[in-house]
Design a protein around this motif. Structure first.
Motif, PDB file in Angstrom:
ATOM      1  N   SER A   1      -1.800  20.260   2.161  1.00 47.94           N
ATOM      2  CA  SER A   1      -0.750  19.736   3.036  1.00 47.94           C
ATOM      3  C   SER A   1       0.517  20.580   2.922  1.00 47.94           C
ATOM      4  N   ARG A   2       1.327  20.522   3.966  1.00 49.29           N
ATOM      5  CA  ARG A   2       2.580  21.256   4.035  1.00 49.29           C
ATOM      6  C   ARG A   2       3.736  20.253   4.060  1.00 49.29           C
ATOM      7  N   LEU A   3       4.839  20.614   3.439  1.00 48.24           N
ATOM      8  CA  LEU A   3       5.971  19.710   3.318  1.00 48.24           C
ATOM      9  C   LEU A   3       7.216  20.359   3.909  1.00 48.24           C
ATOM     10  N   ARG A   4       7.924  19.596   4.746  1.00 51.63           N
ATOM     11  CA  ARG A   4       9.213  20.030   5.279  1.00 51.63           C
ATOM     12  C   ARG A   4      10.250  18.985   4.879  1.00 51.63           C
ATOM     13  N   ILE A   5      11.328  19.425   4.246  1.00 49.77           N
ATOM     14  CA  ILE A   5      12.369  18.525   3.750  1.00 49.77           C
ATOM     15  C   ILE A   5      13.617  18.687   4.614  1.00 49.77           C
TER      16      ILE A   5
ATOM     17  N   GLN B   1       7.353  12.016  -2.705  1.00 47.73           N
ATOM     18  CA  GLN B   1       6.818  12.778  -1.573  1.00 47.73           C
ATOM     19  C   GLN B   1       6.183  14.088  -2.055  1.00 47.73           C
ATOM     20  N   LEU B   2       6.783  14.687  -3.063  1.00 46.94           N
ATOM     21  CA  LEU B   2       6.180  15.898  -3.638  1.00 46.94           C
ATOM     22  C   LEU B   2       4.843  15.570  -4.297  1.00 46.94           C
ATOM     23  N   ARG B   3       4.764  14.403  -4.910  1.00 42.83           N
ATOM     24  CA  ARG B   3       3.502  13.967  -5.509  1.00 42.83           C
ATOM     25  C   ARG B   3       2.433  13.761  -4.423  1.00 42.83           C
TER      26      ARG B   3
ATOM     27  N   HIS C   1       0.837  -1.198   0.000  1.00 44.49           N
ATOM     28  CA  HIS C   1       0.000   0.000   0.000  1.00 44.49           C
ATOM     29  C   HIS C   1       0.871   1.247   0.000  1.00 44.49           C
ATOM     30  N   THR C   2       0.249   2.370  -0.344  1.00 42.06           N
ATOM     31  CA  THR C   2       0.872   3.685  -0.209  1.00 42.06           C
ATOM     32  C   THR C   2      -0.109   4.625   0.463  1.00 42.06           C
ATOM     33  N   VAL C   3       0.414   5.680   1.061  1.00 46.03           N
ATOM     34  CA  VAL C   3      -0.447   6.691   1.672  1.00 46.03           C
ATOM     35  C   VAL C   3      -1.329   7.346   0.620  1.00 46.03           C
ATOM     36  N   GLY C   4      -0.806   7.470  -0.586  1.00 48.29           N
ATOM     37  CA  GLY C   4      -1.571   8.116  -1.647  1.00 48.29           C
ATOM     38  C   GLY C   4      -2.908   7.459  -1.937  1.00 48.29           C
ATOM     39  N   GLU C   5      -3.030   6.149  -1.682  1.00 48.64           N
ATOM     40  CA  GLU C   5      -4.303   5.452  -1.880  1.00 48.64           C
ATOM     41  C   GLU C   5      -5.421   6.081  -1.056  1.00 48.64           C
ATOM     42  N   PHE C   6      -5.055   6.698   0.063  1.00 46.30           N
ATOM     43  CA  PHE C   6      -6.042   7.193   1.016  1.00 46.30           C
ATOM     44  C   PHE C   6      -6.054   8.719   1.095  1.00 46.30           C
TER      45      PHE C   6
END
Length: 317
Positions: free
Chosen positions: A264-268, A254-256, A225-230
Motif C-alpha cells: 500500500s501507498r500512503l499520502r499524508i 495509519q503507518l501501522r 472494528h478497524t480496517v486492520g482486521e481485514f
C-alpha cells in the motif's frame, strides 16, 4: 473557491435508484456515464454530500471516470434495510450487492472514515476492486489512544438516545449544539470561511438518518472494528490518504495500517485532521487521480512486455 475545498455545484446525471437487498439505493453519478466506474463510500452520519466535492473534482480532473456516490442504507435518501441489524456485515453485503448492479465489469473503490470499514468488510467477504483508496481510514480501536475519552462520551450519548422514545431520541441525536461541538472538534482549519462552510455542511446533512435505531446500530459498527482486521484480504493496489492531525485515528496507527496492507501507498496531508474530504479536497483529488494513472500504467507494462515477447517469437519463426 477557498483553497483546500470547493463548493462544487453538481451537474451530475439524475440520481440513480439501484435495487439492493430489498431496498432501492439512491446514488449520484458524475463524469462520463460510460467511463471506468469509481465508487465512493461516505462516512458515518454523512451522505453523498460529504464526497460531492471530491466526486466533482475527480470528474473534472479525470473525465474518463464514471464516479458514483451512493447514500448508505439508513442515511440521506436511502432507506434502512427492513428487518436487518445495520452492522458492518450488513453494510459490506449491501456494498457488494450495489457494486454488482452498477459495475459488473470492474471498478475502483474509495471509502472515507466509516466508509473505509464498509469497503474493508466487503473486500474480506469477496468484493474484488481493481484499485482501493481509503481516506482517513479507521485504523485504531475506538476506545484506545488519545481519542478514547471522546469515544466514551459518544457511547454514553448514543446509549442515552437508545432508551428514549423515537421523537425525543431524534431531537437529542440531531441537537444543533451537539452537532456543532462534533464539527468544532473535527475541523482543524483556521480559515474562517472554510470552517464556517464545514459547520454548515454538518448542520445540513449530519442528522439526515432514517431512524434512531439504525443510527445507533451503525454507530456500534463504527466503533467496534478497524480496517486492520481485514488487511490480509486486500489484494489490489491500495492508497491511504490521511491527515496528520486526525484525532480519530492518530498517524502512528495509519503507518501501522500501511505496513499491514501489503504494497500500500500512503499520502499524508499536513495540518488536516479527519476531514480531508472537506479541508484538503484538492490534495485528495490529486492523490487519487495520480494513483489511478500510476496503477493503470503499471498494469499496462506487463501486458506490453507480453505483447512484445509474442511479436519477437513470431518474427523468429
Amino acid at each position: 473557491m477557498v483553497r483546500g475545498y470547493t463548493r462544487y455545484v453538481s451537474d451530475a446525471s439524475p440520481d440513480l435508484l439501484v435495487p439492493t437487498l430489498g431496498i432501492r439505493t439512491r446514488a449520484w453519478q458524475y463524469g462520463d456515464p460510460a467511463g471506468e466506474p469509481l465508487i465512493l463510500v461516505h462516512g458515518f452520519r454523512g451522505d453523498h454530500h460529504g464526497l460531492e466535492g471530491l466526486a466533482g473534482l475527480l470528474a473534472e480532473t479525470a473525465p474518463e471516470l464514471r464516479v458514483v456516490v451512493p447514500d448508505l442504507p439508513g442515511f440521506g435518501r436511502t432507506p434502512a434495510i427492513p428487518g436487518r441489524e445495520h452492522d458492518l456485515r450488513l453494510y459490506g453485503e449491501w456494498l457488494r450487492a450495489f457494486v454488482a448492479e452498477i459495475a459488473p465489469g470492474g471498478f475502483g473503490i474509495l471509502g472515507h472514515s466509516f466508509g473505509s470499514l464498509v469497503v474493508a468488510r466487503a473486500i474480506a467477504d469477496g468484493l474484488d476492486p481493481s484499485r482501493i483508496m481509503l481516506i482517513n481510514p479507521i485504523s485504531s480501536p475506538a476506545l484506545e489512544g488519545p481519542n478514547g475519552a471522546m469515544t466514551r462520551l459518544a457511547i454514553a450519548y448514543y446509549r442515552a438516545a437508545a432508551v428514549l422514545p423515537e421523537s425525543r431520541a431524534r431531537r437529542l441525536l440531531g441537537d444543533p449544539l451537539i452537532v456543532r461541538v462534533m464539527s468544532e472538534v473535527m475541523a482543524k482549519t483556521r480559515d474562517p470561511e472554510l470552517r464556517s462552510w464545514i459547520h454548515r455542511q454538518h448542520a445540513e446533512h449530519f442528522s439526515d438518518f432514517s431512524d434512531s435505531a439504525t443510527l445507533l446500530q451503525a454507530f456500534r459498527a463504527s466503533v467496534s472494528h478497524t480496517v486492520g482486521e481485514f488487511a490480509a484480504a486486500f489484494a489490489a493496489p491500495t492508497l491511504l490518504i490521511v491527515g496528520d492531525r486526525d484525532d480519530i485515528t492518530p498517524l502512528p496507527e495509519q503507518l501501522r495500517l500501511q505496513r499491514a496492507i501489503r504494497g500500500s501507498r500512503l499520502r499524508i496531508v499536513p495540518g488536516v485532521g479527519h476531514l480531508v474530504h472537506y479541508e484538503a479536497v484538492e490534495d485528495a483529488t490529486v492523490f487519487v487521480a495520480g494513483f489511478l494513472r500510476e496503477t493503470a500504467a503499471e498494469r499496462a507494462e506487463p501486458d506490453a512486455r507480453r505483447g512484445a515477447a509474442v511479436d519477437a517469437g513470431e518474427s523468429g519463426r
